[in-house]
Design a protein around this motif. Structure first.
Motif, short mmCIF file in Angstrom:
data_model
loop_
_atom_site.label_atom_id
_atom_site.label_comp_id
_atom_site.label_asym_id
_atom_site.label_seq_id
_atom_site.Cartn_x
_atom_site.Cartn_y
_atom_site.Cartn_z
N LYS A 186 11.67 6.09 -4.92
CA LYS A 186 11.19 6.81 -4.47
C LYS A 186 9.43 7.06 -3.38
O LYS A 186 9.44 7.47 -3.04
CB LYS A 186 11.72 7.86 -4.17
N GLN A 187 8.74 6.39 -4.69
CA GLN A 187 7.79 6.88 -4.29
C GLN A 187 6.24 5.77 -3.31
O GLN A 187 5.49 6.04 -3.07
CB GLN A 187 6.87 6.23 -6.14
N GLY A 188 8.02 4.92 -3.57
CA GLY A 188 7.19 4.53 -2.28
C GLY A 188 6.98 2.62 -2.81
O GLY A 188 6.42 1.27 -1.60
N TRP A 189 8.22 2.00 -3.66
CA TRP A 189 8.28 0.43 -4.29
C TRP A 189 9.11 0.17 -3.16
O TRP A 189 10.86 0.81 -2.54
CB TRP A 189 8.19 0.63 -5.65
N THR A 190 9.46 -0.88 -2.86
CA THR A 190 10.35 -2.14 -2.41
C THR A 190 11.45 -2.96 -4.10
O THR A 190 10.12 -3.28 -4.39
CB THR A 190 10.02 -2.74 -1.73
N ASP A 191 12.64 -2.10 -3.89
CA ASP A 191 13.47 -3.01 -4.52
C ASP A 191 13.64 -4.69 -3.49
O ASP A 191 14.26 -5.04 -2.82
CB ASP A 191 14.85 -2.14 -5.21
N LEU B 60 12.60 -6.19 -9.85
CA LEU B 60 10.59 -7.13 -9.00
C LEU B 60 10.58 -5.67 -8.20
O LEU B 60 11.25 -5.71 -7.03
CB LEU B 60 11.05 -7.66 -9.19
N LEU B 61 9.46 -4.88 -8.62
CA LEU B 61 9.39 -3.68 -7.66
C LEU B 61 7.44 -3.90 -7.00
O LEU B 61 7.33 -4.55 -7.49
CB LEU B 61 9.42 -2.28 -7.66
N LEU B 62 7.74 -4.13 -5.91
CA LEU B 62 6.73 -4.22 -4.42
C LEU B 62 6.19 -2.55 -4.16
O LEU B 62 6.62 -2.11 -3.61
CB LEU B 62 6.95 -5.29 -3.44
N SER B 63 4.80 -3.04 -4.33
CA SER B 63 4.07 -2.07 -3.92
C SER B 63 3.68 -2.28 -2.24
O SER B 63 3.62 -3.25 -1.35
CB SER B 63 2.35 -1.57 -4.19
N PRO B 64 3.93 -0.71 -0.95
CA PRO B 64 3.65 -1.83 -0.19
C PRO B 64 2.85 -2.73 0.24
O PRO B 64 3.49 -3.06 1.63
CB PRO B 64 3.02 0.20 0.62
N GLU B 65 1.73 -2.40 -0.66
CA GLU B 65 0.65 -3.61 -0.03
C GLU B 65 1.16 -5.37 0.16
O GLU B 65 0.67 -5.69 0.80
CB GLU B 65 -0.38 -3.58 -0.94
N LEU B 66 2.64 -5.58 -0.27
CA LEU B 66 3.05 -6.35 -0.62
C LEU B 66 4.35 -6.85 0.14
O LEU B 66 4.94 -7.42 0.13
CB LEU B 66 3.02 -6.85 -2.24
N ALA B 67 4.88 -5.72 -0.38
CA ALA B 67 6.22 -5.19 0.41
C ALA B 67 6.78 -6.79 2.23
O ALA B 67 7.20 -7.38 1.85
CB ALA B 67 6.51 -4.00 0.96
N ASP B 68 5.01 -6.16 3.05
CA ASP B 68 5.48 -7.18 3.84
C ASP B 68 5.46 -8.27 3.42
O ASP B 68 6.08 -9.29 4.92
CB ASP B 68 4.45 -6.38 4.43
N ARG B 69 5.32 -9.12 2.43
CA ARG B 69 5.28 -10.01 2.02
C ARG B 69 6.34 -11.23 1.89
O ARG B 69 6.08 -12.24 1.38
CB ARG B 69 3.86 -10.92 1.69
#
Length: 265
Positions: free
Chosen positions: A182-187, A220-229
């Protein structure tokens, strides 16, 4: 870029399995956990022969983490999770690869619970929250990959009551993982397989792999800068069925080059 995480469960004992998977799957970056070897015992020569540079932090018993890369040598940034100078367990290593910060982690198991080991697990989680939050505030393109030793929800474990007292499924463990996301990471695996029972670990006992009685512990958790990729994610389940296999299977994601739109599969 293809990034994978794999709890190898003794890198020297499973070295033929690891090399065979590296050759067939060809991940660009690999996070390994549970090396079960000292720094000097890490098979760096065999890894290099497979086409990979490596950085690692070894330790006997149950710990040890490493990052492998076939797209340039990883630039080491950390060999420990910040927040406790007295922590000597080899459970976190971090390196930059091709403009992406890779955090490889092996979160404490926490059993038996309740007790000191479970308390240690939750303290470690708190330190991870703090470090992960700092990465988000700094807008770092980051992946936090590894064995979190948490099955986040009921869909992440096969239908059973036999694990009800285990630290992997306790409400406190699940809440700590949920707070991290919930901090903003994407599972990544859950993002690409919503609502599916996807497992990454099968205990050696009672033919649990053959019965698909598994748990999803590797994330693998992705930061917002990578989630769209994020374009795809999966589990190389067949690796778990090989002779002399780890009790975990490799989990992987694929990221498109910067600038593309999202495409899920």
């Amino acid at each position: 870029m293809k990034i994978a995480t794999f709890n190898i469960n003794n890198v020297n004992k499973r070295l033929p399995n690891l090399r065979a998977w590296l050759m067939s799957a060809r991940p660009d970056v690999v996070c390994l956990q549970e090396l079960k070897c000292t720094d000097a015992e890490f098979p760096s020569g065999a890894i290099e022969d497979s086409g990979y540079h490596a950085v690692w932090k070894g330790q006997k018993t149950w710990n040890g983490v490493a990052i492998l890369s076939r797209v340039g040598a990883p630039v080491l940034t950390r060999t420990a999770l910040p927040g406790d100078a007295a922590d000597t367990e080899a459970r976190y290593i971090e390196a930059a690869v091709q403009g992406v910060l890779i955090g490889c982690l092996y979160l404490p198991n926490g059993n038996p619970q309740p007790g000191p080991k479970f308390d240690h697990k939750l303290r470690w989680f708190k330190r991870l929250h703090q470090h992960a939050g700092k990465l988000l505030r700094e807008k770092v393109p980051a992946v936090l990959a590894g064995d979190y030793n948490v099955a986040p929800t009921e869909i992440d474990i096969y239908p059973t009551k036999s694990w009800d007292d285990d630290a992997l499924v306790q409400p406190e463990s699940r809440a700590a993982y949920a707070r991290l996301v919930k901090q903003g990471w994407t599972d990544a695996l859950r993002e690409t397989h919503p609502g599916e029972r996807v497992y990454t670990f099968w205990h050696y006992m009672r033919h649990r792999f053959e019965r698909d009685a598994g748990l999803r512990l590797d994330h693998l958790l992705l930061s917002p800068e990578l989630a769209d990729r994020l374009s795809s994610a999966g589990v190389d389940r067949a690796v778990r069925g090989a002779p002399n296999a780890s009790d975990h299977a490799p989990v992987w994601i694929e990221l498109r080059a910067p600038g593309g739109g999202r495409k899920r599969r």
